[in-house]
Design a protein around this motif. Structure first.
Motif, PDB file in Angstrom:
ATOM      1  N   LYS A  99      22.476   2.100  -6.836  1.00 58.84           N
ATOM      2  CA  LYS A  99      23.833   1.679  -7.393  1.00 58.84           C
ATOM      3  C   LYS A  99      23.972   2.238  -8.970  1.00 58.84           C
ATOM      4  CE  LYS A  99      24.361  -2.225  -4.523  1.00 58.84           C
ATOM      5  NZ  LYS A  99      24.213  -3.608  -4.307  1.00 58.84           N
ATOM      6  N   PRO A 100      24.910   2.953  -9.411  1.00 57.16           N
ATOM      7  CA  PRO A 100      25.101   3.011 -10.907  1.00 57.16           C
ATOM      8  C   PRO A 100      25.064   1.667 -11.511  1.00 57.16           C
ATOM      9  CG  PRO A 100      27.139   3.496  -9.700  1.00 57.16           C
ATOM     10  CD  PRO A 100      26.253   3.262  -8.827  1.00 57.16           C
ATOM     11  N   THR A 101      24.228   1.341 -12.204  1.00 52.64           N
ATOM     12  CA  THR A 101      24.129   0.088 -13.159  1.00 52.64           C
ATOM     13  C   THR A 101      23.871   0.517 -14.499  1.00 52.64           C
ATOM     14  OG1 THR A 101      23.082  -1.893 -13.276  1.00 52.64           O
ATOM     15  CG2 THR A 101      21.818   0.023 -12.579  1.00 52.64           C
ATOM     16  N   THR A 102      24.387  -0.557 -15.370  1.00 55.25           N
ATOM     17  CA  THR A 102      23.867  -0.337 -16.765  1.00 55.25           C
ATOM     18  C   THR A 102      23.085  -1.435 -17.049  1.00 55.25           C
ATOM     19  OG1 THR A 102      26.000  -1.795 -17.341  1.00 55.25           O
ATOM     20  CG2 THR A 102      26.161   0.665 -17.329  1.00 55.25           C
ATOM     21  N   ALA A 103      21.853  -1.194 -16.619  1.00 52.08           N
ATOM     22  CA  ALA A 103      20.824  -2.160 -16.795  1.00 52.08           C
ATOM     23  C   ALA A 103      20.382  -2.059 -18.435  1.00 52.08           C
ATOM     24  CB  ALA A 103      19.724  -1.918 -15.862  1.00 52.08           C
ATOM     25  N   THR A 104      20.208  -3.246 -19.173  1.00 50.83           N
ATOM     26  CA  THR A 104      19.658  -3.441 -20.257  1.00 50.83           C
ATOM     27  C   THR A 104      18.002  -3.533 -20.102  1.00 50.83           C
ATOM     28  OG1 THR A 104      20.061  -5.577 -20.373  1.00 50.83           O
ATOM     29  CG2 THR A 104      21.839  -4.207 -21.162  1.00 50.83           C
ATOM     30  N   GLY A 105      17.933  -4.088 -19.296  1.00 51.24           N
ATOM     31  CA  GLY A 105      16.181  -4.345 -19.142  1.00 51.24           C
ATOM     32  C   GLY A 105      15.783  -3.492 -18.179  1.00 51.24           C
ATOM     33  N   PRO A 106      14.375  -3.777 -17.751  1.00 57.70           N
ATOM     34  CA  PRO A 106      13.674  -3.006 -16.739  1.00 57.70           C
ATOM     35  C   PRO A 106      14.385  -2.884 -15.380  1.00 57.70           C
ATOM     36  CG  PRO A 106      12.333  -4.894 -17.483  1.00 57.70           C
ATOM     37  CD  PRO A 106      13.855  -5.081 -17.862  1.00 57.70           C
ATOM     38  N   THR A 107      14.174  -1.625 -14.678  1.00 64.69           N
ATOM     39  CA  THR A 107      14.841  -1.605 -13.456  1.00 64.69           C
ATOM     40  C   THR A 107      13.752  -1.383 -12.385  1.00 64.69           C
ATOM     41  OG1 THR A 107      14.959   0.871 -13.901  1.00 64.69           O
ATOM     42  CG2 THR A 107      16.674  -0.196 -14.558  1.00 64.69           C
ATOM     43  N   LYS A 108      14.430  -1.539 -11.040  1.00 61.93           N
ATOM     44  CA  LYS A 108      13.383  -1.311 -10.000  1.00 61.93           C
ATOM     45  C   LYS A 108      13.322   0.242  -9.437  1.00 61.93           C
ATOM     46  CE  LYS A 108      15.748  -4.260  -7.479  1.00 61.93           C
ATOM     47  NZ  LYS A 108      16.405  -5.048  -6.325  1.00 61.93           N
ATOM     48  N   LYS A 109      12.652   0.603  -8.686  1.00 59.97           N
ATOM     49  CA  LYS A 109      12.346   2.135  -8.213  1.00 59.97           C
ATOM     50  C   LYS A 109      13.760   2.669  -7.795  1.00 59.97           C
ATOM     51  CE  LYS A 109       7.550   1.702  -6.784  1.00 59.97           C
ATOM     52  NZ  LYS A 109       6.512   1.842  -5.927  1.00 59.97           N
ATOM     53  N   ASP A 110      14.432   1.703  -7.158  1.00 61.64           N
ATOM     54  CA  ASP A 110      15.914   2.367  -6.641  1.00 61.64           C
ATOM     55  C   ASP A 110      17.050   2.368  -7.858  1.00 61.64           C
ATOM     56  OD1 ASP A 110      16.434  -0.152  -7.104  1.00 61.64           O
ATOM     57  OD2 ASP A 110      16.978  -0.522  -4.771  1.00 61.64           O
ATOM     58  N   GLY A 111      16.550   2.126  -9.043  1.00 66.47           N
ATOM     59  CA  GLY A 111      17.620   2.629 -10.181  1.00 66.47           C
ATOM     60  C   GLY A 111      18.281   1.000 -10.303  1.00 66.47           C
ATOM     61  N   THR A 112      18.422   0.051  -9.595  1.00 67.82           N
ATOM     62  CA  THR A 112      19.003  -0.964  -9.743  1.00 67.82           C
ATOM     63  C   THR A 112      18.240  -2.260 -10.825  1.00 67.82           C
ATOM     64  OG1 THR A 112      18.122  -2.436  -7.888  1.00 67.82           O
ATOM     65  CG2 THR A 112      20.109  -0.907  -7.434  1.00 67.82           C
ATOM     66  N   ALA A 113      19.155  -2.851 -11.515  1.00 69.32           N
ATOM     67  CA  ALA A 113      18.573  -3.794 -12.466  1.00 69.32           C
ATOM     68  C   ALA A 113      17.718  -4.924 -11.793  1.00 69.32           C
ATOM     69  CB  ALA A 113      19.704  -4.646 -12.848  1.00 69.32           C
ATOM     70  N   ASP A 114      16.306  -5.209 -12.389  1.00 66.16           N
ATOM     71  CA  ASP A 114      15.520  -5.946 -11.786  1.00 66.16           C
ATOM     72  C   ASP A 114      15.800  -7.559 -12.377  1.00 66.16           C
ATOM     73  OD1 ASP A 114      13.543  -7.440 -10.868  1.00 66.16           O
ATOM     74  OD2 ASP A 114      11.896  -6.085 -11.657  1.00 66.16           O
ATOM     75  N   MET A 115      16.400  -8.418 -11.482  1.00 68.38           N
ATOM     76  CA  MET A 115      17.070  -9.499 -11.944  1.00 68.38           C
ATOM     77  C   MET A 115      15.921 -10.824 -12.128  1.00 68.38           C
ATOM     78  SD  MET A 115      19.939  -8.685 -12.034  1.00 68.38           S
ATOM     79  CE  MET A 115      20.978 -10.279 -12.344  1.00 68.38           C
ATOM     80  N   TYR A 143      14.288 -10.501 -14.905  1.00 68.82           N
ATOM     81  CA  TYR A 143      14.383 -10.384 -16.159  1.00 68.82           C
ATOM     82  C   TYR A 143      15.471 -11.066 -17.035  1.00 68.82           C
ATOM     83  CZ  TYR A 143      10.136  -7.371 -15.601  1.00 68.82           C
ATOM     84  OH  TYR A 143       8.944  -6.958 -15.075  1.00 68.82           O
ATOM     85  N   LYS A 144      15.279 -11.877 -17.956  1.00 70.77           N
ATOM     86  CA  LYS A 144      16.536 -12.302 -18.538  1.00 70.77           C
ATOM     87  C   LYS A 144      17.384 -11.514 -19.012  1.00 70.77           C
ATOM     88  CE  LYS A 144      17.668 -15.783 -22.010  1.00 70.77           C
ATOM     89  NZ  LYS A 144      17.412 -16.658 -23.009  1.00 70.77           N
ATOM     90  N   ALA A 145      17.211 -10.324 -19.517  1.00 71.02           N
ATOM     91  CA  ALA A 145      18.108  -9.471 -20.117  1.00 71.02           C
ATOM     92  C   ALA A 145      18.980  -9.130 -18.982  1.00 71.02           C
ATOM     93  CB  ALA A 145      17.380  -8.136 -20.814  1.00 71.02           C
ATOM     94  N   ASN A 146      18.539  -8.684 -17.834  1.00 69.87           N
ATOM     95  CA  ASN A 146      19.340  -8.372 -16.803  1.00 69.87           C
ATOM     96  C   ASN A 146      20.440  -9.565 -16.044  1.00 69.87           C
ATOM     97  OD1 ASN A 146      18.343  -5.619 -16.780  1.00 69.87           O
ATOM     98  ND2 ASN A 146      16.646  -6.084 -15.317  1.00 69.87           N
ATOM     99  N   LYS A 147      19.632 -10.636 -16.039  1.00 70.93           N
ATOM    100  CA  LYS A 147      20.452 -11.701 -15.764  1.00 70.93           C
ATOM    101  C   LYS A 147      21.745 -11.962 -16.604  1.00 70.93           C
ATOM    102  CE  LYS A 147      16.746 -14.373 -13.630  1.00 70.93           C
ATOM    103  NZ  LYS A 147      15.944 -15.582 -13.698  1.00 70.93           N
ATOM    104  N   ASP A 148      21.496 -11.922 -18.123  1.00 72.72           N
ATOM    105  CA  ASP A 148      22.441 -12.013 -18.806  1.00 72.72           C
ATOM    106  C   ASP A 148      23.589 -10.927 -18.790  1.00 72.72           C
ATOM    107  OD1 ASP A 148      21.365 -14.499 -20.091  1.00 72.72           O
ATOM    108  OD2 ASP A 148      20.175 -13.199 -21.502  1.00 72.72           O
ATOM    109  N   ALA A 149      23.123  -9.681 -18.449  1.00 73.34           N
ATOM    110  CA  ALA A 149      24.103  -8.496 -18.321  1.00 73.34           C
ATOM    111  C   ALA A 149      24.918  -8.652 -16.989  1.00 73.34           C
ATOM    112  CB  ALA A 149      23.629  -7.232 -18.305  1.00 73.34           C
ATOM    113  N   ALA A 150      24.528  -9.469 -15.947  1.00 71.85           N
ATOM    114  CA  ALA A 150      25.060  -9.525 -14.706  1.00 71.85           C
ATOM    115  C   ALA A 150      26.192 -11.028 -15.045  1.00 71.85           C
ATOM    116  CB  ALA A 150      24.134 -10.019 -13.708  1.00 71.85           C
ATOM    117  N   LYS A 151      25.876 -11.620 -15.991  1.00 76.29           N
ATOM    118  CA  LYS A 151      26.800 -12.816 -16.109  1.00 76.29           C
ATOM    119  C   LYS A 151      28.232 -12.392 -16.797  1.00 76.29           C
ATOM    120  CE  LYS A 151      23.388 -16.387 -16.046  1.00 76.29           C
ATOM    121  NZ  LYS A 151      23.056 -17.631 -16.664  1.00 76.29           N
TER     122      LYS A 151
END
Length: 108
Positions: A59-75, A77-85
């Protein structure tokens, strides 16, 4: 006599059931073979190379923190949780351009 009639009805029922479950016979249509024709003029060979289509399952995502192997945001981490909110930037609209009230962001 009742037992014979019951047995006969069951026998007919099972035979109908068995025929209903059988797969229909597969018939393969025979294609008419074209006769081989010989041509005297040689056609020039054209070589085309097919480029492999690049498809992305991530999925195209604008992850601000670390990502998983498939490119999605790794939830994890706090930075990715905040970006999802944060509210999504997309606004769902109908064909005529008005806001689609089926979506939460348009129900204001």
């Amino acid at each position: 006599m009742k037992k014979m009639i019951s047995a006969f009805i069951l026998l007919i029922g099972f035979s109908v059931y068995a025929h209903a479950q059988a797969a229909p016979a597969q018939t393969t249509p025979t294609k008419a073979k074209k006769p081989a024709t010989t041509t005297t003029a040689a056609k020039p060979a054209t070589v085309t190379t097919a480029k492999p289509a690049v498809t992305s399952t991530a999925k195209p995502t604008t992850a601000t923190g670390p990502t998983k192997k498939d490119g999605t945001a790794d939830m994890r981490y706090k930075a990715n949780k905040d970006a999802a909110k944060t509210a999504p930037a997309t606004v769902h609209t109908k064909k005529d351009g008005t806001a689609d009230k089926r979506y939460k962001e348009n129900k204001k």
